[in-house]
Design an enzyme around this catalytic site. Structure first.
Site: not given
Ligand code: NAD
Ligand code: DAU
Length: 350
Positions: A61, A131-133, A156, A160, A286
């Site tokens: 793309i 996305t909800d992020e 990321y 988005k 983490d």
């Protein structure tokens, strides 16, 4: 006949959307454009690859010449855009790939649609899957609404968020008929085993440690991928231009509770004694900038379009576990990398 371009159709969610559209709409010609990165797997679509209303287009793309060519050749009436780099951990180690595909790639697609459609947008639609992020990280209370200010915190989610803003800019600036949806964590069949649920199913099956980030207290809102595909179908056909729709399962789990549930189901399905799989749980360092909690308020899509999830998480998770256990060959080929030869064998020889 409508010509619909679906990007990222060889990936996890994209393959479910392609399958749904090919089977449900024989009068649509579905074109699946995918670069076939490590996450793209044409073996996800072997059941529909011979359908008369399906074609595969291998391409990137980010490549404007390629996009101009295919828009000229196929006169797409609509775009459903899922192609993206999608894994947060990979974005932490290699942000640039995310900027290229998720931001530049989305703008290239918007430009290609705009050039192809001119000023006549009658019957045209550009649907961007997000996305909800993008909304950031929640505390103990509250839900993400469509009006929640953007506050992305990983490369990321920032890429988005940026692409969402650009899609909206093309609506306001050029009048491009766009619609956006922001969904919570998906689970189901055909997901690349780098994401939590398929990775842990595979590790449990192979008696490998289950690497839980931090204390496992982060919360995600899980939705069955087929319910996301149905919501996409509904928004594509009934959503309003310029609008955003949140999609989620009202199904919040701490990672550790979810992992224990998964271990329990796996013990049953593999006829292992209770507690065997839980012993594989290993707490590890983490994730950097790990978002604490995601949770979606999906009342707009429910009230305006009548969408609700079709199955419970317990049913969906069992079905998902069974799919991976019944499709060991798929899992083995993905984890060994063999699936990447499929395109070569299937298409290059023709
Ligand atoms: P995925 O990683 O499984 O699939 C992405 C697909 O895009 C792959 O087939 C890949 O080959 C293709 N692709 C990547 N770069 C490309 C490029 N430059 N040109 C053409 N194709 C390219 O991703 P997924 O989990 O199916 O997510 C699909 C979309 O849904 C993404 O936009 C993602 O942000 C969004 N989303 C995902 C989730 C989730 O839980 N997985 C939730 C909400 C939204
Ligand atoms: O919320 C939607 C998003 O959900 C999508 O936009 C992303 O594309 C998708 O990858 C997903 O992002 P997450 O980061 O939430 O998903 P992941 O499966 O990577 O991780 C889920 C949770 O599990 C998260 O809190 C991190 C944790 N985790 C993950 C992995 C891979 C672990 O504890 N150990 C692991 O090995």
């Amino acid at each position: 006949m409508e010509n619909i371009l679906i990007t990222g159709g060889a990936g996890f969610i994209g393959s479910h959307v392609v399958r749904l559209f090919v089977n449900k709409y024989p009068n649509y010609q579905i074109f699946n454009l995918d670069k076939l990165t490590y996450a793209g797997n044409l073996e996800n679509l072997t059941d529909i690859e011979g359908a008369p209303n399906y074609s595969f287009l291998k391409g990137d793309i980010v490549d404007s010449d390629f996009l101009a060519n295919i828009f000229n050749k196929h006169n797409f009436d609509a775009v459903i855009h899922l192609a993206a780099e999608s894994h947060v951990d990979r974005s932490i180690s290699n942000p640039l790939e995310f900027i290229k595909t998720n931001i530049v790639g989305t703008v290239e697609l918007l430009n290609a649609a705009r050039t192809s459609w001119g000023t006549n947008f009658e019957g045209k639609r550009f649907y961007h899957i997000s996305t909800d992020e993008v909304y950031g990280s929640l505390g103990e209370k509250g839900l993400f609404e469509e009006t929640t200010p953007y506050d992305p915190r990983s490369p990321y989610s920032s890429s988005k968020a940026s692409s969402d803003h650009l899609v909206r800019a093309y609506f306001h600036t050029y009048g491009l008929p766009v619609v956006i949806s922001n969904c919570s964590n998906n689970y189901g069949s055909h997901q690349f085993p780098e994401k939590l649920i398929p990775l842990f199913i595979n590790n449990i099956k192979n008696n490998k440690p289950l690497p839980v980030y931090g204390k496992g207290e982060n919360i995600r809102d899980w939705l069955w991928v087929n319910d996301h595909a149905k919501a996409i179908d509904l928004i594509f056909h009934k959503g309003k231009n310029g609008e955003t729709y949140n999609i989620g399962g009202h199904n919040e789990w701490t990672n550790i509770a979810l992992i224990k549930e998964l271990c329990h189901i796996m013990d049953e399905q593999l006829s292992r004694s209770k507690g065997t799989s839980e012993r594989l749980i290993t707490f590890v360092k983490d994730r950097a900038g790990h978002d604490a909690r995601y949770a979606i308020d999906a009342s707009k899509i429910k009230d305006e379009l009548g969408w609700i999830p079709s199955i419970t998480f317990e049913e969906g998770l069992r079905q998902t576990v069974n799919w991976y256990l019944e499709n060991v060959e798929w899992l083995n080929r993905v984890t060994s990398g063999d699936y990447q030869n499929y395109y070569q064998n299937q298409y290059q020889k023709r």
